[in-house]
Design a protein around this motif. Structure first.
Motif, PDB file in Angstrom:
ATOM      1  N   MET A 208     -46.447 -40.490  50.646  1.00  0.00           N
ATOM      2  CA  MET A 208     -47.424 -40.039  49.661  1.00  0.00           C
ATOM      3  C   MET A 208     -48.854 -40.215  50.183  1.00  0.00           C
ATOM      4  SD  MET A 208     -47.484 -41.015  45.607  1.00  0.00           S
ATOM      5  CE  MET A 208     -45.709 -40.962  45.474  1.00  0.00           C
ATOM      6  N   TRP A 209     -49.052 -41.192  51.065  1.00  0.00           N
ATOM      7  CA  TRP A 209     -50.406 -41.469  51.576  1.00  0.00           C
ATOM      8  C   TRP A 209     -50.584 -40.818  52.938  1.00  0.00           C
ATOM      9  CZ3 TRP A 209     -50.762 -42.996  47.020  1.00  0.00           C
ATOM     10  CH2 TRP A 209     -49.990 -44.034  46.466  1.00  0.00           C
ATOM     11  N   LYS A 210     -51.719 -40.170  53.156  1.00  0.00           N
ATOM     12  CA  LYS A 210     -51.983 -39.510  54.437  1.00  0.00           C
ATOM     13  C   LYS A 210     -53.418 -39.788  54.857  1.00  0.00           C
ATOM     14  CE  LYS A 210     -48.677 -35.692  54.017  1.00  0.00           C
ATOM     15  NZ  LYS A 210     -48.028 -36.099  52.772  1.00  0.00           N
ATOM     16  N   ASP A 211     -53.655 -39.739  56.180  1.00  0.00           N
ATOM     17  CA  ASP A 211     -55.017 -39.907  56.682  1.00  0.00           C
ATOM     18  C   ASP A 211     -55.734 -38.559  56.675  1.00  0.00           C
ATOM     19  OD1 ASP A 211     -54.140 -38.452  58.884  1.00  0.00           O
ATOM     20  OD2 ASP A 211     -53.939 -40.204  60.180  1.00  0.00           O
ATOM     21  N   ALA A 212     -56.940 -38.526  57.209  1.00  0.00           N
ATOM     22  CA  ALA A 212     -57.760 -37.316  57.155  1.00  0.00           C
ATOM     23  C   ALA A 212     -57.116 -36.142  57.884  1.00  0.00           C
ATOM     24  CB  ALA A 212     -59.142 -37.604  57.734  1.00  0.00           C
ATOM     25  N   SER A 213     -56.275 -36.439  58.901  1.00  0.00           N
ATOM     26  CA  SER A 213     -55.630 -35.366  59.667  1.00  0.00           C
ATOM     27  C   SER A 213     -54.293 -34.942  59.077  1.00  0.00           C
ATOM     28  CB  SER A 213     -55.425 -35.813  61.114  1.00  0.00           C
ATOM     29  OG  SER A 213     -54.539 -36.929  61.166  1.00  0.00           O
ATOM     30  N   GLY A 214     -53.904 -35.571  57.968  1.00  0.00           N
ATOM     31  CA  GLY A 214     -52.637 -35.213  57.332  1.00  0.00           C
ATOM     32  C   GLY A 214     -51.454 -36.010  57.804  1.00  0.00           C
ATOM     33  N   GLU A 215     -51.677 -36.989  58.670  1.00  0.00           N
ATOM     34  CA  GLU A 215     -50.577 -37.820  59.144  1.00  0.00           C
ATOM     35  C   GLU A 215     -50.258 -38.903  58.107  1.00  0.00           C
ATOM     36  OE1 GLU A 215     -48.604 -37.613  61.935  1.00  0.00           O
ATOM     37  OE2 GLU A 215     -49.563 -35.634  61.977  1.00  0.00           O
ATOM     38  N   PRO A 216     -48.967 -39.231  57.930  1.00  0.00           N
ATOM     39  CA  PRO A 216     -48.594 -40.234  56.925  1.00  0.00           C
ATOM     40  C   PRO A 216     -49.160 -41.618  57.232  1.00  0.00           C
ATOM     41  CG  PRO A 216     -46.688 -38.939  57.619  1.00  0.00           C
ATOM     42  CD  PRO A 216     -47.791 -38.600  58.556  1.00  0.00           C
ATOM     43  N   LEU A 217     -49.464 -42.341  56.175  1.00  0.00           N
ATOM     44  CA  LEU A 217     -49.888 -43.743  56.282  1.00  0.00           C
ATOM     45  C   LEU A 217     -48.824 -44.602  55.594  1.00  0.00           C
ATOM     46  CD1 LEU A 217     -53.679 -43.378  55.375  1.00  0.00           C
ATOM     47  CD2 LEU A 217     -52.731 -43.929  57.628  1.00  0.00           C
TER      48      LEU A 217
END
Length: 948
Positions: A208-217
């Motif tokens: 559900m969480w992603k960084d600015a580039s769209g990669e999952p966190l």
């Protein structure tokens, strides 16, 4: 037998193992060849199938990566599958348990590894668990439950662990509130907080969480608690307060947020919009969150959140609200026959059309139908029903999309030729609930979003793409309020595509509060609801909601809605409104997924105006895990295959061959005229009191041979003044007088003038027939008996002199117990005898003196057969499957004679269904005769009702 199973498994004879020893069916799918790369191919062979669950064999151990690829290939045609990889030395039995971790979706199988020649009791237990019964056909839900129970152990353990952790978090927050805080405010804030924590935990495990580039966190929330709160928990409340505010802050307003807060996205959707301030919490709450973070929440169905919620409430609260939480298997017992099975059958038909274009047209039509459905649970609790309904419809939608992709882009398409995510037709805003209690309503809202996320991940697993849901744009609508006060049409407009189903609270007429009784009366629009259960208010609301419109509706209900005196008034209204039973589950024991679940016996009944083929499920063992579908052309209000006959209680006997019964005596003595075992020596030592000591018999005493005693002073010539010379009697009589005088009931006060006598006296003057108020459902016959006149019959015993034994013979017959179990009420699952409903309506035809004499003599043979076993109680004699041969033979002879009275011959073995059909036909014949007599009462005329 077990050695034989393992031997066949080790020999690789999986087809024989499943078909011949585990009693599954034949294979029904061709082999699947999978290219593993570099020209290496393996073939998976379907060796057995049952109810859509397929067993596949792969004669190799290619390693976990190749196993996953083969399993994925099989999953395109077999959603529920057991795949066996093997060589000569080892076997891997694989059952799919999808999960999500880190940067992608993976399939984490539940696996059991068996080495040839090893002592493997766990493997033995798994094989035994999935062996099917030979005498009954189980449905797919029961089969899935067995296979999951055998193989999906890890997910089951995670679910149990999660439930315990939820309770720990609740307790840790609750103790942070000062004793003087308003309980409603406290409970509200705890409910909001834990719903938010659930959301965050789930977000960690579902990309559900992603960084600015769209990669999952992955594990963003866990890391926040671990790295950005004090280890002693002193700032945990303040940090969560800040996080909750951040999650409700739109992108344009996020300037100045700390990096650890800014990493979380704007959520929207109402989950974080309410401003609450948690009180100071401590290390216990911090530890509880971190412990919960270790659970893989992606592997846990949001449908079990209701069970988690139940684990933090006490049993008394559950009973006051009438709550009975629901397992997924039991939810599907409602949803499958109500609408899901028909939709799945339509899908199967669509993919089998002759040409690709016809298949595409049929699939698109079905897809549109799914998008038109609106589902409402008007007593939704934590949302179990709407969550499972949403999941199942999304799963079917994914199958439709998969089939469309294959037909439009070719078989085995793994990506879509365009972004189909905006075409999804099954959406959260098509699902509605009404819940009186805010805490479960909050859980339901959150759980629906989490289930939406799980369904999106399945889509991503299949096609590599899923919708972006944050910030939340659509959500399920859960209205907090009483479903009996809320106007349902304002929640969702009624119409032919609306489905109403759920598990409303049920409380008997003795258990509901005055306020609940008033709600029930208001729902039915009457001041007299008599024996109607509280749950029937939801039936009344459904009738009013749909009006003359089409639709589908079904409720899990206490079994009293199809048994006893409430059946006629309830179903008269339903049938008159044009509804018919579409499907029904006969009475079974309701089992929740929560620890300490409320124990109740229920039925499930679904309605449609034009049901088409009806489906009826029976429970021979009475347990939820053993449904058997039986053939039916029309399901009557009593859940039998037959006409819609309604039987009303009657004050007089309907049959010319029967006599009226009387209830036993009631002491109204506050315990002083009954003699407990510890007081017997003292009473027997008193020469005056001893003269009045009499055996006292109710149903339990009669059936189990127990002893009970009372003081019976209703003896000719005995005066109250003559009894005071006995200290024992004087003390007891004085106490009875004092209790009766202080009673709030005027009728009881009047009895103070005769304190030595039972308040209600109906003791036969001669030996009599004693009939218990309750029989055991497991016993094949009613356990009535002859009783000496010296034994005082309690109110728990019905009586009649029955001088020739004809009534005893009738009540000892299979015909009577069939009538009793079909239309009589029940105490839990045990038949409850009623003179007005069961006996007075028992439709025995007119009999000749010769027939009466013959039947009576056969009743005498039953008594003689019992006497051949001295010392045996009725409970001993009538144990299921252990009735002595001579007694069983005596009953068989009696059944032939009694069945003949009703016109049933014994050229074949007479079934319960045949007796039911005959009884209702005779009831209609006898009650119709009442209509010819203009002097009969309206109530008598009403008894003749037959609804079409």
């Amino acid at each position: 037998m077990t050695d034989k199973l393992i031997a066949k498994a080790e020999e690789g004879k999986y087809g024989d193992l499943f078909r011949l020893d585990l009693y599954w069916g034949a294979p029904n799918h061709p082999p699947i060849e999978v290219d593993l790369g570099d020209g290496f191919k393996l073939t998976a062979t379907n060796v057995s199938s049952y109810q859509g669950v397929r067993v596949w064999e792969v004669p190799a151990l290619p390693g976990s990566a190749a196993e996953a690829k083969i399993d994925q290939a099989i999953s395109k045609t077999s959603t529920n599958r057991l795949v066996i990889f093997h060589d000569d030395d080892k076997q891997v039995w694989r059952w799919p348990s999808r999960t999500t971790r880190g940067s992608g979706v993976i399939s984490r199988p539940a696996r059991h590894v068996h080495k040839a020649g090893s002592n493997d009791p766990k493997f033995v237990a798994k094989l035994d668990a999935i062996r099917l019964p030979t005498d009954v056909q189980i449905d797919v839900n029961e089969l899935l439950s067995r296979v999951r129970g055998a193989f999906d152990v890890e997910t089951k353990n995670e679910t149990k662990r999660a439930s315990k952790l939820m309770a720990q978090m609740y307790a840790a927050v609750e103790k942070g509130y000062a004793p003087g805080v308003d309980p409603k405010k406290r409970d509200h804030e705890i409910s909001v907080t834990l719903a938010r924590v659930l959301f965050l935990l789930f977000g960690d495990d579902t990309e559900m969480w992603k960084d600015a580039s769209g990669e999952p966190l992955p594990d963003l929330f866990q890391d926040f608690i671990k790295d950005h709160t004090e280890r002693d928990g002193s700032d945990i409340a303040a940090r969560l307060n800040a996080l909750f505010r951040a999650l409700d802050t739109a992108p344009g307003d996020r300037k100045g947020l700390a990096p650890e807060l800014a990493a979380f996205p704007y959520v929207n959707g109402g989950i974080f919009d309410e401003k609450i301030t948690l009180p100071d919490l401590d290390i216990d709450f911090r530890k509880a969150i971190l412990d919960a973070s270790a659970v893989d929440w992606s592997a846990i169905s949001p449908a079990i959140f209701g069970s988690m919620f139940q684990s933090v409430r006490d049993a008394r609260t559950r009973r006051e609200l009438g709550e009975h939480y629901t397992s997924e298997e039991n939810i599907l017992k409602t949803l499958n026959p109500l609408f899901l099975d028909e939709l799945r059958a339509e899908f199967d038909g669509a993919v089998q059309r002759e040409t690709a274009q016809k298949r595409i047209n049929a699939l698109n039509a079905l897809w549109k139908k799914l998008g038109d459905i609106r589902y409402m649970d008007p007593a939704c609790g934590c949302g179990n029903f709407i969550i499972v309904a949403y999941r199942e419809l999304r799963d079917l939608e994914l199958r439709i999309m998969d089939a469309l992709a294959n037909n439009q882009q070719g078989e085995d398409a793994t990506t879509l030729d365009a972004d189909w995510t905006h075409l999804l037709k099954v959406t959260l805003d098509h699902f509605f609930g009404i819940e009186i209690d805010e805490w479960p309503a909050r859980i339901a809202e959150t759980a629906m979003f989490l289930m939406d996320r799980q369904c999106d991940l399945k889509m991503k697993e299949r096609f590599g793409v899923a919708p972006e849901r944050l910030p939340i744009q659509k959500s399920a609508k859960i209205v907090v309020g009483s479903a009996l006060q809320v106007e349902w049409a304002q929640v969702v407009a009624p119409g032919p595509s609306v489905i109403v189903a759920g598990n409303p609270p049920f409380l008997g007429h003795k258990e509901r509060s005055k306020a609940q009784g008033d709600e029930l009366k208001e729902a039915w629009g009457t001041s007299s609801v008599q024996h109607l259960d509280y749950v029937t208010a939801w039936y009344a609301k459904s009738l009013a909601y749909f009006g003359t419109l089409d639709g589908l509706w079904a409720f899990v209900s206490t079994n009293s809605v199809t048994q006893g005196e409430g059946v006629a008034p309830l179903f008269r209204a339903i049938l008159d409104a044009g509804w018919k039973i579409k499907f029904a589950h006969r009475s079974f024991k309701w089992e929740s997924e929560a620890t300490g679940a409320a124990a109740v016996h229920v039925t499930i009944v679904g309605f449609a105006r034009t049901p088409g083929s009806v489906r009826l499920f029976d429970y021979p063992t009475g347990r939820a895990a053993s449904p058997v579908e039986v053939s039916a052309t029309n399901i009557s209000p009593y859940l039998v295959d037959g006409p819609n006959v309604l039987v009303d209680a009657s004050r007089t006997v309907l049959s010319p061959s029967l006599a009226e019964l009387r209830a036993g005596s009631t002491p109204i003595d506050f315990g002083y005229l009954l003699v407990e075992e510890k007081d017997l020596p003292e009473v027997r030592a008193d020469p005056i009191a001893a003269k009045f000591l009499r055996p006292y018999c109710g149903g339990k005493e009669l059936i189990n041979g127990r002893e009970a005693w009372c003081l019976w002073m209703d003896v000719p010539g005995v005066k109250l003044s003559d009894l005071t010379s006995s200290p024992i009697l004087a003390k007891r009589i004085t106490s009875v007088r004092a209790e009766r005088e202080s009673s709030a009931r005027v009728a009881t006060q009047r009895l103070a003038g005769t304190p030595h006598l039972f308040g209600e006296r109906r003791q036969p003057s001669a030996d009599y027939l004693g009939i218990p108020q309750t029989f055991s459902d497991s016993r094949p016959f009613a356990t009535a008996a002859r009783v000496p006149s010296s034994v005082i019959a309690s109110i728990k015993l019905f009586t009649h002199p029955d001088p020739d034994g004809f009534l005893f013979a009738l009540i000892s017959s299979s015909m009577f117990i069939t009538w009793q179990k079909t239309i009589g009420g029940r105490l839990k699952s045990d038949p409850s005898f009623s003179s007005s409903l069961v006996w007075n309506t028992f439709p025995v035809p007119a009999v000749s003196p010769a027939e009466r004499s013959h039947v009576s003599s056969l009743g005498g043979e039953i008594l003689a057969a019992r006497d051949a076993h001295p010392g045996k109680t009725l409970a001993n004699l009538y144990k299921p499957d252990a009735v002595p041969d001579n007694l069983r033979l005596a009953h068989a002879k009696l059944d032939i004679a009694v069945d003949a009275l009703f016109g049933l011959g014994h050229d074949h073995e007479v079934t319960s269904l045949e007796r039911q059909e005959t009884l209702f036909a005779k009831y209609l014949d006898l009650s119709s005769g009442l209509l010819a007599d203009s002097k009969k009462t309206a109530a008598a005329r009403k008894r003749a009702t037959k609804r079409t």
